[in-house]
Motif scaffolding. Structure first.
Motif: not given
Length: 125
Positions: A10-20, A90-93, A71-73
């Motif tokens: 399972w993900p321990t960290e999800i980070t959105l890099q908007q600029i890149s 889309g649901i990204y499992s 991004i919603l859980p």
């Protein structure tokens, strides 16, 4: 939808890099993947993109500049991504995201080949 196997990382960290334009996801097994937002959008697990069976996929064009609004859980097994082009079904499992990470180069090459064969553009018109 079947539940995840008990040993699915399972993900321990999800980070959105908007600029890149990248979504970084680190999983509990130590694997880390860097997903371009365009890649996540064109590989959406939604019926709108994938169809309802093999051969029913819809080629997603003009998605190079798409971003992520939120991004919603979804329970303890997935996330739902709301893209700036309005797509949000889309649901990204976790197992789907792991598959995308493991096969990213192959899936991306296939997408680019299908775009070229269709004479389509990654840029919006």
């Amino acid at each position: 939808m079947a539940g995840l196997a008990p040993d699915t990382p399972w993900p321990t960290e999800i980070t959105l890099q908007q600029i890149s334009g990248v979504l970084d996801i680190t999983f509990s097994d130590g694997h880390q993947y860097h997903f371009p937002i365009e890649f996540l959008r064109v590989r959406s697990p939604s019926a709108e993109v994938r169809g309802h069976g093999p051969g029913q996929e819809t080629l997603q064009t003009g998605k190079r500049q798409v971003g992520i609004q939120e991004i919603l859980p979804v329970g303890h097994y997935a996330i739902q991504i709301h893209f700036t082009d309005g797509h949000n079904t889309g649901i990204y499992s976790w197992d789907y995201l792991l598959d995308l990470g493991l096969h990213q180069e192959e899936y991306w090459a296939d997408y680019l080949n299908r775009m070229e064969a269709a004479g389509a553009s990654r840029d919006a018109h």
